[in-house]
Design an enzyme around this catalytic site. Sequence first.
Site, PDB file in Angstrom:
ATOM      1  N   GLU A  46       0.832  -1.199   0.000  1.00 54.19           N
ATOM      2  CA  GLU A  46       0.000   0.000   0.000  1.00 54.19           C
ATOM      3  C   GLU A  46       0.876   1.261   0.000  1.00 54.19           C
ATOM      4  O   GLU A  46       1.826   1.371   0.780  1.00 54.19           O
ATOM      5  CB  GLU A  46      -0.879  -0.049   1.258  1.00 54.19           C
ATOM      6  CG  GLU A  46      -1.764   1.146   1.504  1.00 54.19           C
ATOM      7  CD  GLU A  46      -2.550   1.009   2.806  1.00 54.19           C
ATOM      8  OE1 GLU A  46      -3.501   1.793   2.998  1.00 54.19           O
ATOM      9  OE2 GLU A  46      -2.205   0.130   3.628  1.00 54.19           O
ATOM     10  N   LYS A 115      -9.096   2.135  -1.999  1.00 56.58           N
ATOM     11  CA  LYS A 115      -9.373   1.583  -0.676  1.00 56.58           C
ATOM     12  C   LYS A 115     -10.740   2.077  -0.218  1.00 56.58           C
ATOM     13  O   LYS A 115     -11.099   3.242  -0.411  1.00 56.58           O
ATOM     14  CB  LYS A 115      -8.287   2.030   0.301  1.00 56.58           C
ATOM     15  CG  LYS A 115      -8.351   1.386   1.675  1.00 56.58           C
ATOM     16  CD  LYS A 115      -7.114   1.754   2.474  1.00 56.58           C
ATOM     17  CE  LYS A 115      -7.051   1.058   3.830  1.00 56.58           C
ATOM     18  NZ  LYS A 115      -5.795   1.370   4.541  1.00 56.58           N
ATOM     19  N   CYS A 170      -5.371  -3.302   2.509  1.00 58.28           N
ATOM     20  CA  CYS A 170      -5.124  -3.353   3.957  1.00 58.28           C
ATOM     21  C   CYS A 170      -6.389  -3.496   4.803  1.00 58.28           C
ATOM     22  O   CYS A 170      -6.938  -4.578   4.913  1.00 58.28           O
ATOM     23  CB  CYS A 170      -4.318  -2.120   4.374  1.00 58.28           C
ATOM     24  SG  CYS A 170      -3.483  -2.339   5.979  1.00 58.28           S
ATOM     25  N   SER A 197       0.563  -2.673   7.230  1.00 52.04           N
ATOM     26  CA  SER A 197       0.097  -3.085   8.563  1.00 52.04           C
ATOM     27  C   SER A 197       1.280  -3.072   9.515  1.00 52.04           C
ATOM     28  O   SER A 197       2.242  -3.812   9.345  1.00 52.04           O
ATOM     29  CB  SER A 197      -0.509  -4.494   8.476  1.00 52.04           C
ATOM     30  OG  SER A 197      -0.996  -4.921   9.725  1.00 52.04           O
ATOM     31  N   GLY A 350     -12.328 -60.061  13.791  1.00 52.73           N
ATOM     32  CA  GLY A 350     -11.371 -61.042  13.300  1.00 52.73           C
ATOM     33  C   GLY A 350      -9.972 -60.448  13.348  1.00 52.73           C
ATOM     34  O   GLY A 350      -9.726 -59.368  12.809  1.00 52.73           O
ATOM     35  N   GLY A 353      -3.388 -60.278  12.934  1.00 49.62           N
ATOM     36  CA  GLY A 353      -2.025 -59.885  13.278  1.00 49.62           C
ATOM     37  C   GLY A 353      -1.478 -58.851  12.316  1.00 49.62           C
ATOM     38  O   GLY A 353      -0.316 -58.457  12.401  1.00 49.62           O
ATOM     39  N   LEU A 355      -2.068 -54.931  10.201  1.00 49.85           N
ATOM     40  CA  LEU A 355      -2.316 -53.555  10.632  1.00 49.85           C
ATOM     41  C   LEU A 355      -3.799 -53.222  10.779  1.00 49.85           C
ATOM     42  O   LEU A 355      -4.217 -52.642  11.786  1.00 49.85           O
ATOM     43  CB  LEU A 355      -1.688 -52.585   9.625  1.00 49.85           C
ATOM     44  CG  LEU A 355      -0.222 -52.212   9.830  1.00 49.85           C
ATOM     45  CD1 LEU A 355       0.257 -51.383   8.646  1.00 49.85           C
ATOM     46  CD2 LEU A 355      -0.061 -51.419  11.127  1.00 49.85           C
ATOM     47  N   GLY A 455     -24.069 -59.987  19.379  1.00 52.04           N
ATOM     48  CA  GLY A 455     -23.263 -58.818  19.065  1.00 52.04           C
ATOM     49  C   GLY A 455     -23.222 -58.590  17.570  1.00 52.04           C
ATOM     50  O   GLY A 455     -24.082 -59.068  16.829  1.00 52.04           O
ATOM     51  N   TRP A 470      -9.426 -53.969  -3.037  1.00 56.95           N
ATOM     52  CA  TRP A 470      -8.600 -55.057  -2.506  1.00 56.95           C
ATOM     53  C   TRP A 470      -9.313 -55.667  -1.299  1.00 56.95           C
ATOM     54  O   TRP A 470      -8.876 -55.599  -0.167  1.00 56.95           O
ATOM     55  CB  TRP A 470      -7.212 -54.541  -2.147  1.00 56.95           C
ATOM     56  CG  TRP A 470      -6.208 -55.608  -1.845  1.00 56.95           C
ATOM     57  CD1 TRP A 470      -5.663 -55.888  -0.632  1.00 56.95           C
ATOM     58  CD2 TRP A 470      -5.615 -56.539  -2.761  1.00 56.95           C
ATOM     59  NE1 TRP A 470      -4.779 -56.937  -0.722  1.00 56.95           N
ATOM     60  CE2 TRP A 470      -4.732 -57.359  -2.035  1.00 56.95           C
ATOM     61  CE3 TRP A 470      -5.763 -56.774  -4.125  1.00 56.95           C
ATOM     62  CZ2 TRP A 470      -3.990 -58.372  -2.622  1.00 56.95           C
ATOM     63  CZ3 TRP A 470      -5.025 -57.783  -4.718  1.00 56.95           C
ATOM     64  CH2 TRP A 470      -4.144 -58.568  -3.960  1.00 56.95           C
ATOM     65  N   THR A 472     -12.397 -59.027  -0.577  1.00 57.41           N
ATOM     66  CA  THR A 472     -13.227 -60.088  -1.156  1.00 57.41           C
ATOM     67  C   THR A 472     -14.696 -59.730  -0.983  1.00 57.41           C
ATOM     68  O   THR A 472     -15.168 -59.539   0.146  1.00 57.41           O
ATOM     69  CB  THR A 472     -12.937 -61.432  -0.475  1.00 57.41           C
ATOM     70  OG1 THR A 472     -11.565 -61.778  -0.689  1.00 57.41           O
ATOM     71  CG2 THR A 472     -13.832 -62.520  -1.039  1.00 57.41           C
TER      72      THR A 472
END
Length: 638
Positions: A46, A115, A170, A197, A350, A353, A355, A455, A470, A472
């Site tokens: 400015e 402005k 500004c 500013s 299920g 083991g 991730l 459950g 990926w 089934t």
Amino acid sequence: MKDGFITVAAATPQVAVADCEANAQAILACINEMAAAHAKVMVLPELCITGYTCSDLFWQTKLLDEAEAALSVIAEESRQVDALIAVGMPLRVAGKLLNVAAMLCRGKVLGFVPKVNLPAYNEFYETRHFTSGAADMGMVQFGGEEVPVGTNLLFSCENVADLCVAAEICEDLWVPNPPSVHHALAGASVICNLSASDEMVGKGSYRRDLVAGQSARLVCAYLYATAGEGESTTDLVFGGQNLIAENGTVLAESATFENEIKVATIDVQRLASERRRMSTFPAADAGEYREISFALAEEEMKLVRFFDADPFVPSNADQLSDRCEEILNIQALGLKKRLAHTHAKSAVVGISGGLDSTLALLVTARAFDMLGLSRKGIVAVTMPGFGTTDRTYNNAVAMIKSLGATFKEVSIAKAVMQHFADIEHDASIHDVTYENSQARERTQILMDIANQANGFVIGTGDLSELALGWATYNGDHMSMYAVNASVPKTLVRHLVRHYADTSADEVLAGVLYDVLDTPVSPELLPPEDGAISQKTEDLVGPYELHDFFLYQMLRMCFPPAKIYRVAKEAFAGRYSNETILKWLRTFYWRFFSQQFKRSCLPDGPKVGSVAVSPRGDLRMPSDACASAWIKEVETLRP
């Protein structure tokens, strides 16, 4: 400039208060430096032609004459610069003085944007010298030509789609109804803010949040250039905090008190796509706006922009930890509600083991804790089969016992062999029937145990697997509540690590760390020398690439060529161009061909901006053709 990418810059010149001739040269030096960086939109502060802090010198005719002469010099000497340039100055219009942004391109002054909001509080007294601008203030003579003046000016690039620039100055940003709101609704994709500013304790972070927030609210790029060293320090100090933000993200920020030039690449194509996607963003309505055209030379340029190879994973360690905790709570709270609503006495998971099932078990334990239920109500089932290794089996057992869940083991070998006999399948043929029979047998076991235990079954599959199909169909694809359905594989790993890092149970943490070190595998083929023989990423490709492709396609709506371009930037030195192209084609083929599995997904909580629920973020026909996308991939070259 290809693919909607435009390099932009914000600069703070070293001004000399009231020395317009010296300031013109300082501004030109900044312009030339920005041009060397191939910036196509440039913003300066400015009133930088005179200096913001001239005070009552703004009443001096000599200063105003010098300012206009300096603008003429800047325009003439930037004639060869291929950019739209915004520079601040005082301008006499209709007997009053305006604080304006002069918009230049290739030596021509295209317009003056005044402005609107003039502060007259605390340290500011702009109304002493300037008059507030209006939407349409007619024309003014400058350099022998009629130049439009007003806040209703849009500067549209003739040969770069979606590049439409507007300006505010500004204080205009700091008010409840900034002009930039109206500019964006009229179609502006880039807002330039010419600012002066001053610095105060804490103001820098507020200013950053303000710029970032406005770019997010308006779905635009916001270029903020502010005054710095050289302004008078009689009462104030100016720090030159230049900012470039896009849709809520700060792409570049200068160091305070350095008078830096900051350069970044914005993506106007992405902004246009995001506005189209948002049903609540109004259609562009220029209304009373005047559109001024300019043209830029087309050129290939280096992208001055960071592309995160892990878009789902925060790079900051503290932020990552907070994100992981938040996601775990979202998952657990979703499950908590479902457990309470169904009056379920148990949850069946299920556990392989691997991730994904590990994360599902951890989330289920947290949900039970939230409900004040005993973890014995979690029935954790191991179902060893033809591909199960000692490592994954032992980790599964140790994890279940450490968490205090009810352990149950059901071998699937005998049942699957009987099934092979029933359907006359040769068990020595390790084809898709061999693999999917095991997955479906496991799902049947889980469903029936859930019936026994009053459950329901917790799904373990993640977002990346769903994107690639990926899973089934009616096997691990199915459950009563899928807690991982919107968590990408690259993030699953960090969630499990976070749980391990923060766990007070050293035994459990050790198991989790070993799970993290285990190759990702469905373990449906027999082991080789006791080790996992079937590694998922050898078959479908690296999950970090697929997660990147998924994010760029669904969140950014990028076409294949653009995804390839940014992937090369993000994975430079990690994957060859040939590898990226190979798996990009695989991604599109699998994503389209496997939609039928996503069309009937079980419920599950959304945790991030990318999800594939058929009831939420992805309403896609199961028989949509991938040919257009794959053809584009096949035209690309490494």
